[in-house]
Structures are given as C-alpha cells and as structure tokens.
Design a protein around this motif. Sequence first.
Motif, PDB file in Angstrom:
ATOM      1  N   ALA A 302       0.856  -1.182   0.000  1.00 27.67           N
ATOM      2  CA  ALA A 302       0.000   0.000   0.000  1.00 27.67           C
ATOM      3  C   ALA A 302       0.893   1.233   0.000  1.00 27.67           C
ATOM      4  O   ALA A 302       2.044   1.185   0.439  1.00 27.67           O
ATOM      5  N   VAL A 303       0.352   2.353  -0.493  1.00 25.36           N
ATOM      6  CA  VAL A 303       1.046   3.629  -0.407  1.00 25.36           C
ATOM      7  C   VAL A 303       0.131   4.595   0.323  1.00 25.36           C
ATOM      8  O   VAL A 303      -1.064   4.670   0.053  1.00 25.36           O
ATOM      9  N   SER A 304       0.684   5.300   1.281  1.00 24.57           N
ATOM     10  CA  SER A 304      -0.082   6.295   2.026  1.00 24.57           C
ATOM     11  C   SER A 304       0.106   7.664   1.384  1.00 24.57           C
ATOM     12  O   SER A 304       1.243   8.104   1.167  1.00 24.57           O
ATOM     13  N   LEU A 305      -1.008   8.322   1.091  1.00 23.81           N
ATOM     14  CA  LEU A 305      -0.986   9.636   0.453  1.00 23.81           C
ATOM     15  C   LEU A 305      -1.994  10.552   1.138  1.00 23.81           C
ATOM     16  O   LEU A 305      -2.966  10.077   1.736  1.00 23.81           O
ATOM     17  N   SER A 306      -1.753  11.856   1.029  1.00 22.63           N
ATOM     18  CA  SER A 306      -2.777  12.785   1.491  1.00 22.63           C
ATOM     19  C   SER A 306      -4.045  12.550   0.681  1.00 22.63           C
ATOM     20  O   SER A 306      -3.993  12.001  -0.428  1.00 22.63           O
ATOM     21  N   GLU A 436       3.520   2.286  12.035  1.00 22.48           N
ATOM     22  CA  GLU A 436       4.227   3.396  12.689  1.00 22.48           C
ATOM     23  C   GLU A 436       5.456   3.793  11.871  1.00 22.48           C
ATOM     24  O   GLU A 436       6.223   2.951  11.403  1.00 22.48           O
ATOM     25  N   GLY A 437       5.635   5.093  11.697  1.00 22.70           N
ATOM     26  CA  GLY A 437       6.801   5.601  10.985  1.00 22.70           C
ATOM     27  C   GLY A 437       6.592   5.790   9.495  1.00 22.70           C
ATOM     28  O   GLY A 437       7.479   6.308   8.803  1.00 22.70           O
ATOM     29  N   ASN A 440       3.811  10.347   4.317  1.00 28.05           N
ATOM     30  CA  ASN A 440       3.199  10.574   3.017  1.00 28.05           C
ATOM     31  C   ASN A 440       4.127  10.150   1.873  1.00 28.05           C
ATOM     32  O   ASN A 440       5.305  10.468   1.850  1.00 28.05           O
ATOM     33  N   GLY A 441       3.581   9.365   0.940  1.00 27.91           N
ATOM     34  CA  GLY A 441       4.332   8.926  -0.224  1.00 27.91           C
ATOM     35  C   GLY A 441       5.168   7.680  -0.016  1.00 27.91           C
ATOM     36  O   GLY A 441       5.904   7.282  -0.917  1.00 27.91           O
ATOM     37  N   GLU A 442       5.055   7.039   1.156  1.00 31.00           N
ATOM     38  CA  GLU A 442       5.864   5.853   1.434  1.00 31.00           C
ATOM     39  C   GLU A 442       5.027   4.575   1.304  1.00 31.00           C
ATOM     40  O   GLU A 442       3.835   4.568   1.593  1.00 31.00           O
ATOM     41  N   LEU A 443       5.697   3.505   0.870  1.00 30.71           N
ATOM     42  CA  LEU A 443       5.040   2.218   0.664  1.00 30.71           C
ATOM     43  C   LEU A 443       5.174   1.351   1.904  1.00 30.71           C
ATOM     44  O   LEU A 443       6.157   1.439   2.646  1.00 30.71           O
TER      45      LEU A 443
END
Length: 466
Positions: A302-306, A436-437, A440-443
């Motif tokens: 998964a990638v976390s994005l705004s 945790e850690g 934004n923009g990290e997989l």
Amino acid sequence: MVCGIYQISNTVNGKSYIGQSRNIYRRWKQHTRALDKPNVLEMGSYPLRYAFLKYDLKEVVTTPGKTGLFDFKVIEECTEDKLLERERFWINTIDPEYNCNTWTPARKKKEIDSEPKFWVQYHNYNVLGYVPVEMILDESLIEKYDHEEVLPGISTNKRAVLNTVGDTIFLIVGIGNKPKQYYIWSKFICEETVTNDYENSYSYDAFGTGYLIDPPQLLNSKQFNEFKRFCGNFGFGFMRIKDSSEVCPYLNTLKEITENYKPKNSKLNFSQYIKDFYTQVTRVNPNEYSAYHQRGFYRHLAVSLSIEEALELLMGEYTTLVIFDPINHELNYKDSTLLIHTLDFYNSEEGKKYIASYEFNDQTFPSYAIVGWMPVEKIFKYDEKSFAADKDLHLLGESLLDYKNSCGYEGSDVWGIALKKPIFLNPPICNVLQPEGINNGELWGAEDFSHLEAFDIALQAKVEYE
C-alpha cells in the motif's frame, strides 16, 4: 475421455492454438475456467487466455463445436505415446499464432525420447506468500473443482522445463521457519509448455494431467534431508532427478507417496483444502499460527498519500508515483497491485472543497482508509532527462535535483512506479492506520491482522475486463 491433438480457433481473426492432452475435454475446461470473473488476484496468463478475455468468451467449454467467437475441435486422436510426435506435426503444419513461443528449439529433438524422466519444482511459500494455485482460484466460490482443474501446472524461469513434455513433475512446497516444513503438493505429467516474454525477461509454464496430493504429505525426515541436499537445498528451483536408487533413492519414496495419497473423490473444495493445509502447518509448529492470514500478501503493498494526492492519482491526474531508495521487494513489484491508502488532508477546509469538486465527501473518500488500488505496470530509475520527460506523468516539475533538494533527499536515487487502470473501492475500507513511521508517499506491507483483513477485502474487488 478423448486422447489426442486439439485446435482452438478464433473465428474473428483466424488465429488458432494447437495442444495435446490425455483428456481433451477436461483440458478445454481448464483453458476456459473462471473467464466470467477475472479479478486482481488472477495470475498473468498466456496469449490464448488473453484472447478469450479480449473476445468476451464467458462459457466453460467441455465439448467440440463453436462457443462464442471460438471453435473447439479435436483434429486427431492418438495414443499417449504418440502425443508429442503428433503435436509436433500439427504445430509445424498449421503454425498456430496463439502457441507463441511454445515450440522453441529446446523442444525440437531429433527423436522422441521414450525414457521416463522425473523433475522437481520447488515452491517457496516464505517468498511468494501463497500456496500453488491459491492466487488463481476464487475462494468465495461454493462450487467444488475437479482435482485436475486446480492443477494447471507450474511456472519457472528455468528453460529446461521446455524439454519436459511427457515427463513427470513433482511439486514440493516449503513453508514456515524453525523448522521449515516441506510438503509434496502435486504430481502431473507435462503435456504442454509456454514461453512468456515480458520486456526481454523470460519465464516458462508447464501444464498437464495429474492431481493434488490429498492431503499434502509432510516430507521432513532424515531421508528427505539427504534428498534436499542432493537437490542443492532446492536453490535451483526446478531440476531433474534420476530414476536410479544409487543416484536418487528418494525418487521411489516420492512415487509411493503420490500413489498412496491420490484424491479419493473427483471433486475438491479447494477453500477447505488449503484451510486444512494451514491447520496442518500450525499443528506441526504452533508458531506458524498466522500463516493462513498472511497468505498472498507478500506480493502486495500500500502507499499512504494525502487525501488530495490519493484522489488525483485515482482520477488519473498523474499516473507515475515517485519514491526514494526502494528495497528489492519493491523493485520486483511489477505486475502486482498497489493499494491506495489515505492519510489526512493537507488543508482540511480546502481539501473538503477539493474532493467535493469531484463529487466525493468525507464519507465516500475518507481519511485513514483504503480507497482504491492500481496495477503496477513498471518500476524504473529516474535520471534528470527521464524525470523531465515525465513531468506530465508525475506532476513534480522538470528538475530532478530541485525535487530531491525540496524533499531533503539530495543523495538518494529516485524511482518511478508507473500505474494503470485505477479502481475505486465502493465503499472504501475505513479505519486503516498505516504502520508506525510511515509518512506521506511511502510504501508499506501488511504488518498486523487489521492490515491483512483490509488487504483481503480490497484485493477481492472484481474487475471488468476491457
């Protein structure tokens, strides 16, 4: 049961496929199974399967004649010992387009070798994250499968598999740690092979007639350990084993086990079969309690994005995701699926107005949720020239140096992930917190049960084939 050579023809463009089988009607059923419900977990397949999907074949075929836009026919019946010879004749005569590279020089032997040969394919669950065939079949189906339907074959990067038509292949699964457990999973006689060429990277598939071992048998023993050492601890993945008590005495053991544990029933509830398998793994080693829930997810991230960036990505405003210093797992991620996970708004009030302009709200496109997914087309390293050329794909400007400096990653490599065919989840999977850690923009991959459950729901979303 019809044994012989068959042809499948596309009545639109005239292209065809030639194959051989000990049971042709059953083989047609394997070719056409589950065409009406392709999903993200379905493995990539060869040109014939692609053609079925492209020309909207939905029915499962078990008899000769025209079905949809395809014509299925038996072109010659023959005995088992003549299958390879007669298949060669018809492929050379017709030159079928859908066979692609199946008839490579490696298989063009001067004479048909009558000596029986035996091969071992190793399936490393710890690397792949699923047991054989598990990623192809839809577990939610109630219907039971014929054993041979869930035995489509093997896939390997070893070209030697092209020489195995008519040979026996044993599939062994390794799973878990301390101790690692090894199971004999299936046995089949190879009837056809396929060469897959993706951007000059080759893999090879083998299909045939056989059966799953019911239930899979644990092999761990002193004799098996000796056999494993003989096989180089399965480091080669696919290899031949000699039919000789002096060279490989364990071959007779494999023959006996696969004969003694043939399936007693013709139909198989595969969902229950794999659950029973994971139960067995857990019984042997209680520390493997999470194996069933972790299945399949080593291949998905998964990638976390705004919220704003996530919506822009899924709406196709940009199609290339830019990341820094990927790990090897991410670099091997092509042909898999990237889940889109939302963080919060950059600016709450402006953000809500922004998503409203796309007719979304904080219920249909919430924060801290998996809101969609996109297949990964390719992963590549950027330099200044390629970064500038892709400015309209990533929307991060023309200067790679300026971008790295603005992110505080001056000395890091920058990589692009090209994505395609965005899928919105309706409804989204809510209340999913990234590990945790993760910023934004990290997989990231699934790390706990809540992640596994969310991934599972998301990856079952059905896809309309275009």
